[in-house]
Design an enzyme around this catalytic site. Sequence first.
Site, PDB file in Angstrom:
ATOM      1  N   LYS A 173      12.104  26.955 -29.000  1.00 35.31           N
ATOM      2  CA  LYS A 173      12.479  27.943 -29.897  1.00 35.31           C
ATOM      3  C   LYS A 173      11.515  27.020 -31.053  1.00 35.31           C
ATOM      4  CE  LYS A 173      15.193  27.836 -33.587  1.00 35.31           C
ATOM      5  NZ  LYS A 173      15.075  28.261 -34.350  1.00 35.31           N
ATOM      6  N   GLU A 247      14.667  13.903 -32.196  1.00 35.45           N
ATOM      7  CA  GLU A 247      12.937  13.385 -33.809  1.00 35.45           C
ATOM      8  C   GLU A 247      14.166  13.472 -35.088  1.00 35.45           C
ATOM      9  OE1 GLU A 247      11.037  10.942 -32.460  1.00 35.45           O
ATOM     10  OE2 GLU A 247      10.325  11.413 -30.742  1.00 35.45           O
ATOM     11  N   CYS A 281       7.418  14.118 -41.017  1.00 32.62           N
ATOM     12  CA  CYS A 281       8.641  12.963 -41.355  1.00 32.62           C
ATOM     13  C   CYS A 281       8.299  12.026 -41.286  1.00 32.62           C
ATOM     14  CB  CYS A 281       9.289  13.234 -39.801  1.00 32.62           C
ATOM     15  SG  CYS A 281       8.003  12.820 -38.670  1.00 32.62           S
ATOM     16  N   GLU A 382      15.855  11.603 -48.131  1.00 34.87           N
ATOM     17  CA  GLU A 382      14.115  12.411 -47.465  1.00 34.87           C
ATOM     18  C   GLU A 382      14.557  13.767 -48.186  1.00 34.87           C
ATOM     19  OE1 GLU A 382      14.067  14.395 -43.913  1.00 34.87           O
ATOM     20  OE2 GLU A 382      12.007  13.907 -43.493  1.00 34.87           O
TER      21      GLU A 382
HETATM   22  P1  NAP Z   1      15.880  21.632 -39.469  1.00 34.09           P
HETATM   23  O1  NAP Z   1      16.177  22.724 -40.028  1.00 34.09           O
HETATM   24  O2  NAP Z   1      16.623  20.776 -39.158  1.00 34.09           O
HETATM   25  O3  NAP Z   1      15.081  22.586 -38.467  1.00 34.09           O
HETATM   26  C1  NAP Z   1      14.831  22.616 -37.045  1.00 34.09           C
HETATM   27  C2  NAP Z   1      14.683  23.183 -36.064  1.00 34.09           C
HETATM   28  O4  NAP Z   1      16.604  23.489 -36.040  1.00 34.09           O
HETATM   29  C3  NAP Z   1      14.328  24.837 -36.113  1.00 34.09           C
HETATM   30  O5  NAP Z   1      13.954  25.955 -34.659  1.00 34.09           O
HETATM   31  C4  NAP Z   1      15.915  25.355 -36.939  1.00 34.09           C
HETATM   32  O6  NAP Z   1      15.448  26.445 -36.734  1.00 34.09           O
HETATM   33  C5  NAP Z   1      16.545  24.730 -35.679  1.00 34.09           C
HETATM   34  N1  NAP Z   1      18.341  24.214 -35.850  1.00 34.09           N
HETATM   35  C6  NAP Z   1      18.907  24.850 -37.400  1.00 34.09           C
HETATM   36  N2  NAP Z   1      20.520  24.288 -36.839  1.00 34.09           N
HETATM   37  C7  NAP Z   1      20.374  23.794 -35.712  1.00 34.09           C
HETATM   38  C8  NAP Z   1      21.728  23.635 -34.751  1.00 34.09           C
HETATM   39  N3  NAP Z   1      22.586  24.104 -35.399  1.00 34.09           N
HETATM   40  N4  NAP Z   1      21.780  24.344 -33.423  1.00 34.09           N
HETATM   41  C9  NAP Z   1      20.285  24.078 -33.074  1.00 34.09           C
HETATM   42  N5  NAP Z   1      19.241  24.816 -33.789  1.00 34.09           N
HETATM   43  C10 NAP Z   1      19.012  24.161 -35.000  1.00 34.09           C
HETATM   44  O7  NAP Z   1      14.248  21.131 -39.445  1.00 34.09           O
HETATM   45  P2  NAP Z   1      13.483  21.664 -40.127  1.00 34.09           P
HETATM   46  O8  NAP Z   1      13.412  21.911 -42.354  1.00 34.09           O
HETATM   47  O9  NAP Z   1      12.866  22.652 -39.841  1.00 34.09           O
HETATM   48  O10 NAP Z   1      12.214  20.286 -40.184  1.00 34.09           O
HETATM   49  C11 NAP Z   1      12.222  19.047 -41.430  1.00 34.09           C
HETATM   50  C12 NAP Z   1      12.787  18.080 -40.507  1.00 34.09           C
HETATM   51  O11 NAP Z   1      12.338  17.737 -39.426  1.00 34.09           O
HETATM   52  C13 NAP Z   1      12.621  16.779 -41.639  1.00 34.09           C
HETATM   53  O12 NAP Z   1      13.772  16.102 -41.597  1.00 34.09           O
HETATM   54  C14 NAP Z   1      11.653  16.287 -40.787  1.00 34.09           C
HETATM   55  O13 NAP Z   1      11.906  14.830 -41.296  1.00 34.09           O
HETATM   56  C15 NAP Z   1      12.300  16.004 -39.596  1.00 34.09           C
HETATM   57  N6  NAP Z   1      10.925  16.518 -38.689  1.00 34.09           N
HETATM   58  C16 NAP Z   1      10.747  15.128 -37.675  1.00 34.09           C
HETATM   59  C17 NAP Z   1       9.901  15.052 -36.904  1.00 34.09           C
HETATM   60  C18 NAP Z   1       9.743  13.419 -35.957  1.00 34.09           C
HETATM   61  O14 NAP Z   1       9.199  13.690 -34.920  1.00 34.09           O
HETATM   62  N7  NAP Z   1      11.053  12.413 -35.825  1.00 34.09           N
HETATM   63  C19 NAP Z   1       9.107  15.654 -37.062  1.00 34.09           C
HETATM   64  C20 NAP Z   1       8.417  16.731 -37.902  1.00 34.09           C
HETATM   65  C21 NAP Z   1      10.093  17.135 -38.569  1.00 34.09           C
HETATM   66  P3  NAP Z   1      15.971  27.268 -38.197  1.00 34.09           P
HETATM   67  O15 NAP Z   1      14.971  26.793 -38.412  1.00 34.09           O
HETATM   68  O16 NAP Z   1      14.827  28.289 -37.680  1.00 34.09           O
HETATM   69  O17 NAP Z   1      17.364  27.932 -38.206  1.00 34.09           O
END
Ligand code: NAP
Length: 486
Positions: A173, A247, A281, A382
Amino acid sequence: MERNQELGPIISGAIVRTENTFKAISPADGSELGRVFVCGEAEVDAAVRSSETAFVSWGKSTFGERADRLDQIADILKGDLDWFAENETLDTGKGIGESRLHVNNCINMYRYFASVIRTHEDTFIRYDSGSASIVVREPLGVVGLILPWNAPSMLLSWKLAPALAAGNCAVVKPASAASMVIINMALRFQEALPPGVLNVVTGSGETVGNALAGHPGIRKISFTGSSAAGSAVGAIAGRNIIPVTLELGGKSASVIFEDANLDRALQYAILPIASSAGQICVSSSRLLVQDSIYDAFTKRLKAKFDGLRVGDPMDLETQVGPVIDKTQFDKVMGYIDGGIAAGAKLLSGGKRVTGGICDKGFYIAPTLFGGVTPDMAIAGEEIFGPVLSVLRFSTEEDAVRIANGTQYGLGAAVWTKDIYRAMRVSHALEAGTVWVNDYLDNGAGSPFGGYKKSGVGRELNKIVIDYYSNIKNISVANVDEAPPIF
Ligand code: NAP
């Protein structure tokens, strides 16, 4: 990427059209890239069922066959590297040079896990009784891989390569904000994989992500994203008693001691703030600088920040591109306003960049705050944008205490020429990766993941094969005798 494509879920090798779509937007200029069909529960169920069917034979394939398929994926990426990199930049706004590096990282990852599985050795343990244990790894079945928008191609490879190597089928996804790049990539990967081994579902996290994570056919979830959503996904995995890798976010600290190579430290202080407009991240968004060099170092940093070129991510001369969308722009600007209100000193940036292409996207001038104290939100939360907070420290103990003083623990760095100090501080820092006189670099094989609220589990290393496997102990009698105590 062709413009005006209509793409959507991939089930058994083909795009499925549904009633609803959303627009895919280029962050660089706000133009429409195409439309994405949104899944309902029926499509999520169909995707998982299709992968279950594919698993019947894929799960029995040999290590060599899987390794060949992964190498074939790497060849597809290598053969069309510029096209894959352009897709990443169009969908995410990441600089084109950086996107090429990411595609190269993907190639390494598929090749690495091909070689891991090709050379995999099961274990044999001899008991005192003479009987023995043969330990084998069996695939779990269908795994759900949930991706964020900031580095979709690379993060897909970190999950998909070990998942397939271990013999699983995957339902991916992508984030809604960066779906096109993943659908286009997964379509190309179909050339290397039997139908259903790699399916894609599209739509929001709260509906489609949630339905995928909770589907009874899913045997493991690997999630990359925010800590808040990760916690929700972890709770679903807990209810269904399936393994989960998380992650999550970070607020990584780079600690610069007075004896460091300051020219190099300066360049690497800017790199993770400028790259992907700081939407990384593991970005070192907190810089801890020792008292004695603080003023001079901050002055040099300000001059560099003032001179960074903001603009079109397709232009190789650009150093800072746009943030992904208005939501992220508002969030970052909110932190900037909050930092000023809390009394931090705005040294550079702090505003939207306008003119030319910048009028069409959300471009933020790289922002430098001095005089930041650990209690401020910009020091502990963050931001996920081009914002660097500089804090002062006096002693080594002071630096470690401040660096460890957040809920996160993804990355950290220590800058010093003193090897004893480098080792002491590296051990004391609570982070999954500690760079010494370096930042951001990694390679296939180097484990990546977080301490504390930055996550659970690791990626990139061969240990990940175990996360995607059922480990079975086959205990074999060595002699045909009665048990010793009867
Ligand atoms: P996000 O809003 O948490 O979304 C991540 C993914 O999860 C998206 O595909 C999102 O779908 C989905 N999602 C959101 N809520 C969900 C739920 N309740 N159940 C299942 N899936 C759900 O994060 P983002 O804004 O895309 O990415 C930024 C974040 O990712 C930052 O906090 C960053 O630090 C972190 N990150 C961590 C790493 C690592 O390796 N540690 C690497 C890259 C990024 P939709 O967006 O389509 O709604």
